[in-house]
Design an enzyme around this catalytic site. Structure first.
Site, PDB file in Angstrom:
ATOM      1  N   GLU A 343      43.948  39.901  37.996  1.00 39.25           N
ATOM      2  CA  GLU A 343      42.735  40.470  38.821  1.00 39.25           C
ATOM      3  C   GLU A 343      42.474  41.969  38.267  1.00 39.25           C
ATOM      4  OE1 GLU A 343      43.130  38.254  43.196  1.00 39.25           O
ATOM      5  OE2 GLU A 343      43.428  40.203  43.236  1.00 39.25           O
ATOM      6  N   CYS A 344      41.264  42.266  38.301  1.00 39.91           N
ATOM      7  CA  CYS A 344      41.052  43.825  37.870  1.00 39.91           C
ATOM      8  C   CYS A 344      41.819  44.396  36.882  1.00 39.91           C
ATOM      9  CB  CYS A 344      41.012  44.432  39.189  1.00 39.91           C
ATOM     10  SG  CYS A 344      39.988  45.719  39.193  1.00 39.91           S
ATOM     11  N   ALA A 345      43.198  44.950  37.442  1.00 40.77           N
ATOM     12  CA  ALA A 345      44.005  45.707  36.382  1.00 40.77           C
ATOM     13  C   ALA A 345      44.621  44.612  35.434  1.00 40.77           C
ATOM     14  CB  ALA A 345      45.013  46.447  37.448  1.00 40.77           C
ATOM     15  N   LEU A 347      43.074  42.056  34.319  1.00 37.39           N
ATOM     16  CA  LEU A 347      42.240  41.852  33.568  1.00 37.39           C
ATOM     17  C   LEU A 347      42.362  43.043  32.297  1.00 37.39           C
ATOM     18  CD1 LEU A 347      39.392  40.527  32.311  1.00 37.39           C
ATOM     19  CD2 LEU A 347      38.440  42.231  33.915  1.00 37.39           C
ATOM     20  N   SER A 439      39.722  38.328  35.776  1.00 34.72           N
ATOM     21  CA  SER A 439      38.346  38.902  36.217  1.00 34.72           C
ATOM     22  C   SER A 439      38.532  40.103  37.091  1.00 34.72           C
ATOM     23  CB  SER A 439      37.521  37.643  37.017  1.00 34.72           C
ATOM     24  OG  SER A 439      38.101  37.676  38.586  1.00 34.72           O
TER      25      SER A 439
END
Length: 469
Positions: A343-345, A347, A439
């Site tokens: 998630e986010c980081a 990704l 993502s």
């Protein structure tokens, strides 16, 4: 029924001092020997880190947008079990909720779901008698019980007397008046406060200063009496335990350390409840995944701040890339691949580069900082089968970042994957395949506990193949 004394700390808007007051109250009551439970309204990860330092137990989030309003009471009961007092820090202004949805997801919404009294923190630095109009307006708008005010950044005794008199005119008691104090401030950067885990020694000192400031400026006995006025709450504690845990205790590694501090406490609890042995890996320092790792979960954080250090840890980068390639190849042959969820980081870390520095190279994509803030809830549809959800599943998540990834979505190392999510008003986002999902979308797994069991089941199946991946 849950009979935990509780109080919600709100404000007219962001920047009035909610975190200062909430953290200071937690620390001050903990210093009295009380067991305190910290909560934060909404999808914030940073404030709960400071709450956790103050309370000595995990800071938790109450987000009806992400998990549904029916879970707020049970999650509160779970997080406050065995404590003497719960302090719930609000988000933004008291009535600010999800854009276009009224007060849904707001501090007022959660206060109503918890049937909890509200203390309004007001930055009074540039206010005089007009504070009465502000307080009166917030008390008369909506249906929450605004039971008192804490004045922040008061300039002098005379200023305090003027403010107290004004609040008395509208029948709202002042439970505290805090002076300006530099010792309690926390430094900020592009996404808000610097997480406590990145500056632990300084954060501990700051929390101690907050405890002293609040203890000397706020009527703690009055706050406690207010919290005890909350009626019993009809809720059964939420449980992370799955009805049918996956056998075999597969090892699921979760990224941690200073670069990956964004995680809901319930994620690890759900994985353990689904049958996993949950361990932590620090991508800044650990050169290998924990022994027998069968799944990897990489949450949010600030890899952009630690890009050089993450890049320098070449052994772990190469190990993750090799495992991902083998896992994706296995999945393309309908074998079991080791699930990787980012998630986010996470990704960004799985990309080929971040601000030009080599990362894991699992994704054929490059990430970079941008001046534009991307922020908001997303009602998403899964476009591709992944370790999280089957294609076609619907879920609500949250984005919060100042980076971009190019391309925004697409295939992985093998042609079996595709975009992760779609939502209205945006192009498809993220990367997904049967063994990998990466993502920008943050999810609160308590809202869909089947996610954890799906990850653990795939990890157990991978373990059963006998492969080290």
């Amino acid at each position: 029924m849950v009979n935990i004394p509780r109080v919600v700390i709100a404000a007219p808007a962001s920047g009035h001092g909610k975190t200062t007051v909430a953290t200071g109250l937690l620390a001050a009551f903990a210093a009295r020997g009380m067991r305190v439970a910290p909560f934060k309204v909404g999808p914030d990860y940073i404030d709960p880190g400071y709450h956790s330092l103050a309370a000595g137990r995990p800071g938790r989030n109450l987000d009806p947008v992400m998990v549904g309003e029916d879970l707020i009471g049970p999650l509160f009961a779970h997080g406050s079990a065995g404590t003497d007092l719960a302090v719930v820090e609000g988000v933004m202004g008291l009535y600010d909720g999800r854009t276009g949805a009224g007060d849904t997801g707001s501090t007022a919404h959660v206060a109503a779901l918890l049937d909890a009294p509200v203390l309004l923190v007001v930055d009074a630095a540039a206010q005089g008698r007009s504070v009465a109009a502000l307080v009166h307006g917030f008390r008369s708008f909506g249906t929450v019980r605004l039971a008192g005010v804490i004045l922040n950044r008061v300039g002098s005794d005379r200023h305090e007397a003027l403010l107290r008199e004004a609040c008395e005119e509208v029948g709202t008691p002042v439970l505290g008046a805090m002076r300006r104090a530099d010792a309690v401030s926390a430094p900020s950067r592009h996404l808000g406060l610097i997480p406590a885990a990145e500056r632990r020694a300084e954060a501990v000192a700051s929390v101690a200063a907050l405890a002293s400031l609040v203890a000397s400026s706020v009527d703690l006995d009055a706050v406690l009496a207010l919290a005890r006025s909350a009626p019993p709450l009809a809720a059964d504690p939420w449980s992370p335990a799955a009805e049918n845990p996956v056998p075999g205790r597969p090892v699921v590694a979760i990224a941690g350390g200073p670069a990956f501090t964004f995680a809901y406490a319930e994620t690890a609890e759900l994985l353990a409840g689904a049958g996993a042995e949950v361990v932590t890996v620090d991508p800044l320092r650990d050169e290998a995944l924990p022994e027998h790792t069968r799944a990897l979960v990489v949450g949010g954080g600030f890899p952009e701040v630690y890009a050089a250090e993450l890049s320098a840890n070449e052994p772990l980068r190469l190990a993750v890339a090799s495992l991902a390639a083998a896992s994706l190849a296995a999945a393309s042959l309908e074998a079991v691949g080791m699930p990787i969820v980012a998630e986010c980081a996470g990704l960004l870390w799985l990309c080929r580069t971040l601000d030009g520095k080599p990362m894991c190279g699992v994704l054929d994509a490059d990430a970079a900082m941008t001046p534009t803030l991307t922020l908001g809830y997303r009602d998403a549809v899964a476009l591709t089968d992944s370790p999280l959800l089957p294609a076609g599943s619907r879920i609500t998540g949250h984005e919060f970042h100042r980076t971009t990834v190019h391309p925004r979505s697409g295939l992985l190392l093998e042609p079996a994957g595709g975009a992760a999510w779609a939502w209205r008003g945006a192009d498809p986002e993220g990367f997904a395949a049967p063994a990998l999902q990466a993502s920008y979308l943050h999810l609160h797994w308590a809202g869909n506990p089947a996610i954890a069991r799906r990850v653990v089941a795939q990890a157990a199946a991978r373990a059963a193949t006998g492969s080290r991946g």
